[in-house]
Design an enzyme around this catalytic site. Structure first.
Site, short mmCIF file in Angstrom:
data_model
loop_
_atom_site.label_atom_id
_atom_site.label_comp_id
_atom_site.label_asym_id
_atom_site.label_seq_id
_atom_site.Cartn_x
_atom_site.Cartn_y
_atom_site.Cartn_z
N GLY A 243 0.86 -1.11 0.12
CA GLY A 243 0.06 0.00 0.06
C GLY A 243 0.77 1.37 0.02
O GLY A 243 0.66 2.13 -0.59
N TRP A 263 -6.37 0.31 7.10
CA TRP A 263 -6.52 0.34 8.64
C TRP A 263 -5.99 -0.89 9.24
O TRP A 263 -6.80 -1.98 9.48
CB TRP A 263 -8.16 0.31 8.73
CG TRP A 263 -8.57 0.56 10.23
CD1 TRP A 263 -9.05 -0.40 11.19
CD2 TRP A 263 -8.75 1.72 11.00
NE1 TRP A 263 -9.41 0.03 12.19
CE2 TRP A 263 -9.13 1.45 12.05
CE3 TRP A 263 -8.34 3.09 10.50
CZ2 TRP A 263 -9.23 2.55 13.29
CZ3 TRP A 263 -8.40 4.14 11.71
CH2 TRP A 263 -8.90 3.66 13.07
N TYR A 276 -8.62 -8.53 9.12
CA TYR A 276 -7.36 -7.96 8.62
C TYR A 276 -7.61 -7.59 6.95
O TYR A 276 -7.13 -6.64 6.63
CB TYR A 276 -6.33 -8.94 8.94
CG TYR A 276 -4.97 -8.69 8.21
CD1 TYR A 276 -4.25 -7.51 8.90
CD2 TYR A 276 -4.49 -9.31 7.36
CE1 TYR A 276 -3.01 -7.32 8.29
CE2 TYR A 276 -3.10 -8.87 6.77
CZ TYR A 276 -2.40 -7.73 7.32
OH TYR A 276 -1.38 -7.60 6.91
N HIS A 277 -8.18 -8.40 6.49
CA HIS A 277 -8.45 -8.50 4.97
C HIS A 277 -10.19 -8.56 4.66
O HIS A 277 -10.60 -9.35 5.76
CB HIS A 277 -7.99 -9.76 4.15
CG HIS A 277 -6.44 -9.64 3.89
ND1 HIS A 277 -5.52 -10.62 3.56
CD2 HIS A 277 -5.68 -8.44 4.02
CE1 HIS A 277 -4.28 -10.42 3.49
NE2 HIS A 277 -4.34 -8.94 3.69
N HIS A 293 6.73 -5.76 8.06
CA HIS A 293 6.00 -4.48 7.95
C HIS A 293 5.78 -3.87 9.21
O HIS A 293 5.86 -4.12 10.36
CB HIS A 293 4.58 -4.63 7.32
CG HIS A 293 4.70 -5.14 5.93
ND1 HIS A 293 5.55 -5.18 4.97
CD2 HIS A 293 3.95 -6.19 5.41
CE1 HIS A 293 5.58 -5.63 3.88
NE2 HIS A 293 4.54 -6.35 3.88
N1 CTP Z 1 -3.74 -2.55 4.53
C1 CTP Z 1 -3.99 -1.87 5.90
N2 CTP Z 1 -4.70 -2.46 6.86
C2 CTP Z 1 -4.91 -3.90 6.83
C3 CTP Z 1 -4.58 -4.75 5.72
C4 CTP Z 1 -4.13 -4.09 4.69
O1 CTP Z 1 -3.57 -0.79 5.85
N3 CTP Z 1 -5.50 -4.41 7.89
C5 CTP Z 1 -3.03 -2.15 3.58
C6 CTP Z 1 -1.55 -2.15 3.57
O2 CTP Z 1 -0.97 -0.86 3.04
C7 CTP Z 1 -1.17 -3.25 2.69
C8 CTP Z 1 -2.31 -3.25 1.54
O3 CTP Z 1 -3.27 -2.64 2.43
O4 CTP Z 1 -0.06 -3.00 1.86
C9 CTP Z 1 -2.69 -4.39 0.94
O5 CTP Z 1 -2.89 -5.53 1.79
P1 CTP Z 1 -2.00 -6.99 1.95
O6 CTP Z 1 -2.41 -7.69 0.52
O7 CTP Z 1 -2.41 -7.55 3.01
O8 CTP Z 1 -0.75 -6.30 1.59
P2 CTP Z 1 0.93 -6.36 1.97
O9 CTP Z 1 1.66 -5.35 2.20
O10 CTP Z 1 1.28 -7.17 0.49
O11 CTP Z 1 1.05 -7.50 2.91
P3 CTP Z 1 2.04 -8.91 2.91
O12 CTP Z 1 3.29 -8.64 2.50
O13 CTP Z 1 1.57 -9.68 4.27
O14 CTP Z 1 1.72 -9.80 1.72
#
Ligand code: CTP
EC number: 2.4.3.-
Length: 319
Positions: A243, A263, A276-277, A293
Site C-alpha cells: 500500500g 486500517w 485484517y483482510h 512491515h
Molecule cells: N492494509 C492496511 N490494513 C490492513 C490490511 C492491509 O492498511 N488491515 C494495506 C497495507 O498498506 C497493505 C495493503 O493494504 O500493503 C494491501 O494489503 P495486503 O495484501 O495484506 O498487503 P501486503 O503489504 O502485501 O502484505 P503482505 O506483505 O503480508 O503480503
C-alpha cells in the site's frame, strides 16, 4: 526550506500496539477535507529525488535478456535467472509513460471496507490501484470493480490459490487474471527468493492462455528508494508495504490520491472488530515482531498527510 512534516516528530515514533485504533480517529468521509495542491506537488518533487515511478514501476525489455542473473533484493546471496517467459512479458515501454490522472484510488485490503458502501466512489476515480489480486466481484458494493493496476506478491499464489495444486485452483487463478481485462499486473518478482516458482507459474499461464494483462515487474532499486524517501522524512519503516509503495508511486502520476481500506488495527473507530483482510480469514500479522512491515507506523504517516491535505484517507462509510 519548507519541509513536509510527515511523522509529526523528529524522533522515530514509538508504537504502542495495545489500543491504537482509538488514537487514529479520522473524520468521517463527509467531513471537510481539502486537497492541498501545493503540498502534493512538493511531495512529488521530493519523491522524484529518490525514484521515478515512470521508470521504476517496471524493468523494461531493453535492460535485461534471458539468462541474466539477478540477486534478490532481500536475499542478496540468492539469485535467479531471467527466464524466456519473464523476458517475453517485460514491457517495452513504461506502462505509466506520460500518464497523468486527476484522481486516483488506492484500495488497501483491510476489512474496514466491509459495509463501507465505497464501491461506487472508488470506481469514479480516473485510475484505481488494488493490492494482491484481492477479489472484487463479490464485494463490489464496498470495494468497486474498476481496476487499472493490481499488484501480486508471489505469496498470493500460495495464500489465495493453494499454490495451484490442481486444475481447479489453476482455473480460479486464470479466471481472476482474465477478469483483469487489459489492466496492469504488477509483480514484485525480484524481492525475495521464495517467490521464484510462483512468478514462473503465473508468467506461464499468462502466455499460454494469452491473458490480456500488461505485466510490470518493479525495478531492482524501487524498494530501497521508497524506503530511503520515508526514512528521510523520519518514517522509520522496515519494509514498505504494498500500500505504501503504491502511494509513493502514485504521487508521480496522480493529482489527487484517495486511500481506502487502509486500517491496520483490529478495532474500528467505534471499537467494533475489523477483519485484517476484507475477503479472507487471515489474522493480524503486524503485531508480530517478525513481520517485515510496520503498518501502524505507516498509517500514522498517512494520517498526518491526510490531515495536511496531501491525500485523503477514508476509513469509514462513503457518503
Ligand atoms: N492494509 C492496511 N490494513 C490492513 C490490511 C492491509 O492498511 N488491515 C494495506 C497495507 O498498506 C497493505 C495493503 O493494504 O500493503 C494491501 O494489503 P495486503 O495484501 O495484506 O498487503 P501486503 O503489504 O502485501 O502484505 P503482505 O506483505 O503480508 O503480503
Amino acid at each position: 526550506r519548507a519541509e513536509v512534516v510527515i511523522n509529526g516528530s523528529s524522533s522515530p515514533a514509538v508504537v504502542d500496539r495495545s489500543n491504537e485504533s482509538i488514537k487514529h480517529n479520522i473524520q468521517p468521509a463527509s467531513a471537510k477535507w481539502r486537497h492541498n495542491q501545493t503540498l502534493s506537488l512538493r511531495i512529488r518533487k521530493q519523491i522524484l529525488k529518490f525514484l521515478d515511478a515512470e521508470k521504476d514501476i517496471s524493468v523494461l525489455k531493453g535492460t535485461l535478456k534471458p539468462g541474466d542473473i539477478i540477486h534478490y533484493i532481500f536475499d542478496r546471496d540468492s539469485t535467479m535467472n531471467v527466464s524466456q517467459n519473464l523476458y517475453d512479458l517485460l514491457p517495452r515501454t513504461s506502462p505509466l509513460k506520460n500518464k497523468h490522472f486527476q484522481t486516483c484510488a488506492i484500495v488497501g485490503n483491510s476489512g474496514v471496507l466491509l459495509n463501507s458502501g465505497c464501491g461506487q466512489e472508488i470506481d469514479m476515480h480516473s485510475f484505481v490501484i488494488r493490492c494482491n489480486l484481492a477479489p472484487v466481484q463479490e464485494y463490489a458494493r464496498d470495494v468497486g470493480l474498476k481496476t487499472d493496476l493490481v499488484t501480486m506478491n508471489p505469496s498470493v499464489i500460495q495464500r489465495a490459490f493453494e499454490d495451484l495444486v490442481n486444475a481447479t485452483w489453476r482455473e480460479k487463478l486464470l479466471q481472476r487474471l482474465h477478469s483483469l481485462n487489459g489492466s496492469i499486473l504488477w509483480i514484485p518478482a525480484f524481492m525475495a527468493r521464495g517467490g521464484k516458482e510462483r512468478v514462473e507459474w503465473v508468467n506461464e499461464l499468462i502466455l499460454k492462455h494469452r491473458v490480456n494483462v500488461r505485466t510490470a515487474y518493479p525495478s531492482l532499486r524501487l524498494l530501497h528508494a521508497v524506503r530511503g524517501y520515508w526514512l528521510t522524512n523520519k518514517v522509520h519503516i522496515k519494509r514498505p508495504t504494498t500500500g505504501l509503495l503504491m502511494y509513493t508511486l502514485a504521487t508521480r502520476f496522480c493529482n489527487q490520491i484517495y486511500l481506502y481500506g487502509f486500517w491496520p488495527f483490529p478495532l474500528d473507530q467505534n471499537q467494533n472488530p475489523v477483519k485484517y483482510h476484507y475477503y479472507d480469514s487471515l489474522k493480524y500479522g503486524y503485531t508480530s515482531q517478525a513481520s517485515p512491515h510496520t503498518m501502524p507506523l505507516e498509517f500514522k504517516a498517512l494520517k498526518s498527510l491526510h490531515e495536511q491535505g496531501a491525500l485523503k484517507l477514508t476509513v469509514g462509510q462513503c457518503d
